[in-house]
Design a protein around this motif. Sequence first.
Motif, PDB file in Angstrom:
ATOM      1  N   UNK B 176       0.805  -1.227   0.000  1.00 39.37           N
ATOM      2  CA  UNK B 176       0.000   0.000   0.000  1.00 39.37           C
ATOM      3  C   UNK B 176       0.836   1.275   0.000  1.00 39.37           C
ATOM      4  N   UNK B 177       1.991   1.268   0.659  1.00 36.11           N
ATOM      5  CA  UNK B 177       2.723   2.535   0.739  1.00 36.11           C
ATOM      6  C   UNK B 177       3.306   2.951  -0.609  1.00 36.11           C
ATOM      7  N   UNK B 179       1.715   2.303  -3.448  1.00 32.35           N
ATOM      8  CA  UNK B 179       0.538   2.819  -4.154  1.00 32.35           C
ATOM      9  C   UNK B 179       0.172   4.212  -3.656  1.00 32.35           C
ATOM     10  N   UNK B 180       0.321   4.408  -2.357  1.00 32.85           N
ATOM     11  CA  UNK B 180       0.043   5.733  -1.803  1.00 32.85           C
ATOM     12  C   UNK B 180       1.022   6.755  -2.388  1.00 32.85           C
ATOM     13  N   UNK B 181       2.287   6.351  -2.556  1.00 31.19           N
ATOM     14  CA  UNK B 181       3.284   7.258  -3.122  1.00 31.19           C
ATOM     15  C   UNK B 181       2.944   7.591  -4.574  1.00 31.19           C
ATOM     16  N   UNK B 182       2.471   6.575  -5.300  1.00 33.91           N
ATOM     17  CA  UNK B 182       2.049   6.819  -6.686  1.00 33.91           C
ATOM     18  C   UNK B 182       0.934   7.846  -6.719  1.00 33.91           C
ATOM     19  N   UNK B 183      -0.025   7.689  -5.806  1.00 34.41           N
ATOM     20  CA  UNK B 183      -1.165   8.604  -5.786  1.00 34.41           C
ATOM     21  C   UNK B 183      -0.758   9.995  -5.293  1.00 34.41           C
ATOM     22  N   UNK B 184       0.376  10.057  -4.583  1.00 31.00           N
ATOM     23  CA  UNK B 184       0.862  11.376  -4.163  1.00 31.00           C
ATOM     24  C   UNK B 184       1.560  12.074  -5.322  1.00 31.00           C
ATOM     25  N   UNK B 185       1.634  11.388  -6.471  1.00 29.25           N
ATOM     26  CA  UNK B 185       2.200  12.016  -7.659  1.00 29.25           C
ATOM     27  C   UNK B 185       3.699  11.826  -7.803  1.00 29.25           C
ATOM     28  N   UNK B 186       4.288  10.853  -7.096  1.00 30.53           N
ATOM     29  CA  UNK B 186       5.719  10.606  -7.242  1.00 30.53           C
ATOM     30  C   UNK B 186       5.988   9.824  -8.518  1.00 30.53           C
ATOM     31  N   UNK B 190      11.647   8.850  -8.571  1.00 31.25           N
ATOM     32  CA  UNK B 190      11.506   9.187  -7.157  1.00 31.25           C
ATOM     33  C   UNK B 190      11.034   7.971  -6.361  1.00 31.25           C
ATOM     34  N   UNK B 194      13.352   6.964  -3.403  1.00 34.37           N
ATOM     35  CA  UNK B 194      12.890   7.292  -2.056  1.00 34.37           C
ATOM     36  C   UNK B 194      12.218   6.123  -1.335  1.00 34.37           C
ATOM     37  N   UNK B 195      11.538   5.278  -2.091  1.00 35.35           N
ATOM     38  CA  UNK B 195      10.764   4.233  -1.423  1.00 35.35           C
ATOM     39  C   UNK B 195      11.295   2.819  -1.646  1.00 35.35           C
ATOM     40  N   UNK B 198      15.526   2.188  -0.414  1.00 34.77           N
ATOM     41  CA  UNK B 198      15.775   2.063   1.029  1.00 34.77           C
ATOM     42  C   UNK B 198      15.119   0.826   1.640  1.00 34.77           C
ATOM     43  N   UNK B 199      14.007   0.398   1.061  1.00 33.72           N
ATOM     44  CA  UNK B 199      13.299  -0.730   1.663  1.00 33.72           C
ATOM     45  C   UNK B 199      13.831  -2.096   1.252  1.00 33.72           C
TER      46      UNK B 199
END
Lengths: 259, 285, 252
Positions: B176-177, B179-186, B190, B194-195, B198-199
Motif C-alpha cells: 500500500x505505501x 501505491x500511496x506514493x504513486x497517488x501522491x504524484x511521485x 523518485x 525514495x521508497x 531504502x526498503x
Amino acid sequence: MAELISYEQVDISYKGQRIVHNISFSLHEGEIMGIVGESGSGKSSLLRAALNMLGRDGLVTRGDIYYKGLDLPDLSPAEMQKICGSEIGMIFQHAGGSFCPIRRVGDQLQEILEAHGSPDQQENEQLACELLTRFGFDNPKRIIESYPFELSGGMQQRVAVVAAMLLRPKLLLADEPTSALDVTVQKQVIEEMLLAREIFGTAIILVTHNMGVVQAMADKMLVMHQGETVEQGLTASIMKAPSSPYTKRLLSAMPKLRR
Amino acid sequence: MNVKKEPTIRLQKIQPNRLNQKLYIFGGLALLLIICSFFSDQLTPYDPYLQDLSLTKAPPSSEHLLGTDRYGRDMLSRVIAGSKTSIFSTLLLVGFIATFGSLVGIICARVGKTFDTVLMRTADMFLAFPGLVFALAVAAVLGGGVHNAIFALAAISWPKYARLARSQTLAIESAPFIQAAKMAGSGPIKLIRKHILPNIAGPILVTAMLDIGTMMMELAGLSFLGLGAKPPIPEWGSMMSDTRNLLPTQPWVTLAPGFAIFISVMIFNLLGDTVRDYLDPKNRR
Amino acid sequence: MSEILRVEHLKKIFPDRDRGDLLAVNDVSFTLKAGEKLAIIGESGSGKTTVARLVTRLLETSSGRIYLDGEDIAHAKGTKLKEAYKKMQMVFQSPIESFDPRLTLGDGIMESLLNHGLEKEAALAECQKLLSLCGLSREFAHRYPHEVSGGQCQRAAIARALAIEPRLLILDEATSALDVTVQADILELLQHIQKERNMAYLFICHDIALVQDFCDRVIVMHKGRIVETGTPDEVIQSPKEAYTKKLIDSVL
C-alpha cells in the motif's frame, strides 16, 4: 457439575513485561465462554497460555490454569502433547495456515487420528467422512480429496472445526475463528461450533473482538481491556445492562443494523 | 473441598539483547581489517618483496614473527601486503556486483515485459556457468592476473543480486505505501530512490556481507590455481599455492596466509550474520 | 449538484490459463455526485476492492469509461494521471502498511505537497494543520508508522489523503482493520471532514451495518456485478434481491 477448566489469578508476561493481569474464570462442561477485547488486550495470550503456546518469550508468571486437576502451565511438553488435540482442541483465525499446504485434507485428518492411536486407515477415513457429514458437508469425499488451497477461506475454517472435533475434545479453544470470514460464512461457522457442543457436549472458550459473535454463541462472557478483566458474567445480562463504562463504549461503538 | 491455594509464581528468565555489542565487535574487527589492507604499505615491518637469501625458510622468531619464505622474504610483511590484494579487491568486487546486480534487478522489476524476460534469462545463463570453468575460460582468453580473476567472478556473481533485487522489488511493488506514493504524484525515479531502494537495501546488504567471505575464498582459490594474482605480488591464495610443498617441513610459510584467509572470512561472515539479525524487525525493540 | 465521478460499463478481467479468465468486475456503472457519500458493499471476491483500484488507476481497466470531473481517465498516464490524483485520493485498509516504514508520517503527508510544487517550509506548515484537523498533535509528523497505533496511523493516512485538497476520497475498507471503538472515532472524523470540505466519498466496505448511518447511497456487489442500489434504509429494510436478503440475514 464439576469445573472443566479454571483460570486462577493468571498473569502472563512477555520478555518481563506483564500483559495479562489477575484473570480468573472457570468453565463447566458444555459451556461457552466468550472473551472480548480490542487489540492488545491480551485476550489471545490468555487462550495460548492454556496450551503453553506463548512462545519462547512468553510465560504464565503467576497463577494457575487447572484442567481436570492438572496445572497446565507446569506440564512438560510431552504431557501437553497428550492433552493437546485429544482433550483440548484449538482453532485459529486463519485455518488455512494450520493445514499443510502440499498434502490432501484427508491425509492430514488421517494423521491426526493416527497420532492418537488409531492406525486403521479405512476406519479413520470413514470416521472423518461421518463427522464431515454430521457437520453438514454435502460431499465429504470431495473435501477429503482436496488440497487446502482448493477450498475457500470459509470452507477451510469449517474443515478446521471438524479437524479439531475429530478426537472429540472436551474443550475447544477458538481464537478469532470467524474474524477473517464474510458474514454469510461467519454464520455457518458459528452454527457449526454450536453443533459441536450439541453433539459432543464440548465446552468452548471463544476469543474475539466481535461482540456480535459472543452474543450469538456464548453463555458467559468476560470483557478484557489492557490485560485486566473489566466485566464478567452472563452474556445476556451484560449485553442488556453493562456495568462498566468500557463495556458500554464497546457496545455503543458496535455498528448495529436497523432492519 | 479444595482449599484456596496461593497462586503459583513462575520466574521468567530474560535473555539480554547482545545484538548491539556483537555488531560493534564484528564491525570493529572488519573495519580493522579494511584499514589494515588500506594502509598495508605503511604497516609492513619489512619490504615484502625484499629477498634475503641468507635467511630462507627461517622459523618464526622475534625478528620475523611469522618466519621467512624460501626467498628469505618476511612472511608477516607479505601477509599484510597480501591483504591489499585479497581484502581490497574482494570489497571492490562485492561492491560492484551488488550495485550493478541490484540496479538491473530493480529496473527489470519496474519495466517488466520483454525487457525483463531478456535480461533475467541472460542472468540465468551466467548463473549456469560453474565459476571455475568460467574463470579458466577468461584466463585462457584474457590471460591470468587479479583483474581478470575479478572480472570472471563478477560476471558469474551479479545475477544473484539481480534476482534478489527483482524479487524484493516485486514484493513491495504491491505494498500500500508504494501505491500511496504513486497517488501522491511521485514519478518512477523518485519512487525507486525514495521508497523502493531504502526498503530493499537490507537484504541486499546482508547478502553482500555474507558474500565477502565467499568471494575472498573464491579469489584465493583462483589464485591458488594460478589464475589470479601472479607472483611475486603477494596474495594469500597464490602464496599458499606457491608454498604448498613446504607444508610438511616449514608449515608456517603456508599456514600464515591460510590463517589470514580463515580469520578474514570468519570476521566478515559473522558480521554478515549479525547485520542480518540486526535488520530483522523481530529483533528490534 | 454536479457529478464528480461517472463510471460506465467498467470491466476487469484477470487472465488465468488454468482455471479460465476471472471476470472480477463485470459491467459496473454508477455515478457519484459532488459531496455525496456512496458505499459499495459486498463480500470477499465481490469485486468491490477491484472497483476502487480501477477508479484510482492502480489497476489497468480492461474496458469501460471512468469520468473524473468530466474527464475520461480510464487510461490516463503520466501528467494527466498526476492531475487526476489532485482530485481524488485513497485511504487504504491497513494504515501501518500504507506508510513507508523508513519514513516518518510527516514525510508521507508532505510527499504529495512537495510533488505538486510546494516549498518544504510551507509543506510542513500545511502538514501540521492537517494533523490537527485529523485530531493528532503536531509531533506525530516526526513519528514512524510502527511507533503509533493503528487508529493514529489511519488518522495520519486521512491527513495525507486530504493534503492536496481532493474532491473525492476513496476509502477502501478504511476502518475494517481497526478496533470498534477506534472505528467509531474514525467514522466521526470522516463525517466531520465531509461536512467541512463538502467532499465526495466512495466508501468500500463489507459491513452493511456500518454503512447504514454513514452513507447516502449503497451499491451491493456480488460476483463482480452490481445486484442492488438504493438508499441504505431501502436496501436494508426492503431488499429486492435474494442475495441482499441473505447478506442482511447473516448480520449478527
